[in-house]
Design an enzyme around this catalytic site. Sequence first.
Site, PDB file in Angstrom:
ATOM      1  N   ASP A 343     -17.776  -8.686 -78.068  1.00 54.67           N
ATOM      2  CA  ASP A 343     -19.130  -9.210 -78.190  1.00 54.67           C
ATOM      3  C   ASP A 343     -19.550  -9.237 -79.664  1.00 54.67           C
ATOM      4  O   ASP A 343     -19.336  -8.268 -80.409  1.00 54.67           O
ATOM      5  CB  ASP A 343     -20.084  -8.320 -77.389  1.00 54.67           C
ATOM      6  CG  ASP A 343     -21.526  -8.731 -77.502  1.00 54.67           C
ATOM      7  OD1 ASP A 343     -21.862  -9.839 -77.059  1.00 54.67           O
ATOM      8  OD2 ASP A 343     -22.322  -7.943 -78.053  1.00 54.67           O
ATOM      9  N   GLU A 379     -15.952 -13.248 -79.577  1.00 52.64           N
ATOM     10  CA  GLU A 379     -17.150 -14.075 -79.576  1.00 52.64           C
ATOM     11  C   GLU A 379     -17.468 -14.279 -81.054  1.00 52.64           C
ATOM     12  O   GLU A 379     -17.993 -13.363 -81.703  1.00 52.64           O
ATOM     13  CB  GLU A 379     -18.307 -13.386 -78.860  1.00 52.64           C
ATOM     14  CG  GLU A 379     -19.555 -14.258 -78.806  1.00 52.64           C
ATOM     15  CD  GLU A 379     -20.759 -13.552 -78.202  1.00 52.64           C
ATOM     16  OE1 GLU A 379     -21.574 -14.232 -77.564  1.00 52.64           O
ATOM     17  OE2 GLU A 379     -20.892 -12.323 -78.380  1.00 52.64           O
TER      18      GLU A 379
END
Length: 710
Positions: A343, A379
Amino acid sequence: MRMWPGTPYPLGAVFDGGGTNFSVFSEVAEKIELCLFDDSGTETRVPLPERNGLIWHGYLPRIGPGRRYGYRVHGPYDPAAGLRCNPAKLLLDPHATAIDGRCDWNEALFSYRFAEQAERNDDDSAPYAMTSVVTNPYFDWTGDRPLRIPYNETVIYEAHVRGMTMRHPDIPEDVRGTYAGLAHPVMIDYFRKLGVTALELLPVHQFVDDSTLLDKGLSNYWGYNTIGFFAPHNAYASFGTRGEQVLEFKSMVRALHRAGIEVILDVVYNHTAEGNHLGPTLSFRGIDNPAYYRLVDGDPMYYFDTTGTGNSLNVRHHESLRMIMDSLRYWVTEMHVDGFRFDLASSLARQFYEVDRLSAFFELVNQDPVVSQVKLIAEPWDVGEGGYQVGQFPPLWTEWNGAYRDTVRDFWRGEPATLAELASRFTGSSDLYESDNRRPIASINFITAHDGFTLNDLVSYNEKHNEANGEDNHDGESHNRSWNCGAEGPTDDPGIQDLRERQKRNFLATLLLSQGVPMIAHGDERGRTQHGNNNVYCQDNELSWVDWDRSRAGSGLTEFTARLVSLRRDHPVFRRQRFFQGRPIRGSNIDDIAWLRPDGQEMDDEDWNAGHARSVAIFLNGRGIPDRDQLGRRVLDDSFLLLVNGHSEGITFTLPDKAYGPDWGPVLDTADPDTTDSGRPTLAPGDEVPVPARTLRLLRTYAVTPAVAP
């Protein structure tokens, strides 16, 4: 209790069969007390007797699995200088492999008084805090092994442990929403029939529900609020939280592996649940604040934040880096997971201020003999300046390709001048990845993910409808590149309903026939809706859970998706390991890929640059695959022709001359989902093929070709 010296490594609480070694890092501590809790909650404090360098440690005989514990750290409390030690606060072990309980939000969890922030709060936080748990490392992994499914054969299914099974009528109620529920034979059978090869699980590291959400009757459903980087989230356990959650997680992985399905974890190493300077003191802040967190240069009372959550882990410090790497290795070696999706990964690359692909974090990952061998998915952005880094991660990494998502959405909703970029995204985004010798597998292709509209809502809503989140619809992305097909939300108009179903099939067909690695968001293949809410991070309820009502599967979308996955699996021309070259293959005057106008002639620059162009025929040459199988033989496949019509009106395509193929037959049609591959040619070069508005048709040439050749 009499504590023995023990050893500084490994960090955490390690049971050896006769007792447990406790070890914790702190550079700023003056004394650290180990706090043990019995079943009645009575606390016993034992100072750690040894300090080796910056590691405090000790060993207690007869302390075993299931024992709850925490730490109290004595040291300087000077927030203006970035120092926040406070022995009144019970702290979680940063390396705890299990965590019990949940935060009972009370002012005692904070090191300051709500009424006067400058006043230190010495109330004992233990009655309201979570506790670490000693676990038994033994588990019977007999027969389990890393699946190591090649990226080009991978189909990822992004899933939420709780949301997948909470509404499933065939899952026993007592295991719905748990690791055991996800591994239930009913679910494994579903995943296998769908054909996916990997589950990418939304965060399962122990996380915290924000008090602000709980006050509104909501919760941190997605789990991007980690407090324990080694501990599986205890609320997803079906039979206990005193370490049993570790066994249940391992059992889930073992069951999925036996079914040939990999497990990838969505991990949040960029920040923790302790928030900004006004957040609670739960663990890292009270152990060694400047080691674990990036503080503002010149004003260390405040946190340097590139995550939008209040803090960022200090990847410039050796201890934060060690904790991250220890955690990654632990989940691979002890929990047997197959990879990670990071993330806000750009935040981990900010060794200083800018995003640096040569940062210490990437260097450690690249040289690590364990972590470097699993799937690593970034990401590739954060919320800081210069954080959007799609296409900029090192060669070992793959990336969520946000450019793919945006381009495909724009094309099928009818935006002008998107055809040329669609061609690049469809063929693996060589403009983003080829320059540094990366391959199409560097692109994780997706249309939807947990963050944003579901596939159903993407074709049903022009605007977000997030009122249920209690933020006056201000949260969530406002520019979704969606199109409601003529009505906002549910409608009884059969024409709009038909168009929406066709658009869903268009998106799925584009995704699964593109080069790169496809990712399907959970429930999209079933028409899952969030009723226009594109930010269900706080909705642990039927709004976000997958609806298994069989009446919703009447459109056949699940079966259509499974057919696409099977088609991709069976035909390597859709999952090449190298980029197309756009030049003739050996012994032929036909390129490995060709772009044709509807009249069957090759596209020229004028055709590509026409802003109104929304249709193209794509020839994929099955004899132009540069890959080799494991025996070194050249891989051959049938050739395919995709007739893509993104116009609002139907178009007639003329099939190209016989050099491309002597005959053709239908394989798939997004306007007619009942179309199947009959295995018989029905069309010839020069034939005209009508393609309805907003439709993709796939044809195959039936010339006999071997599967492989020398």
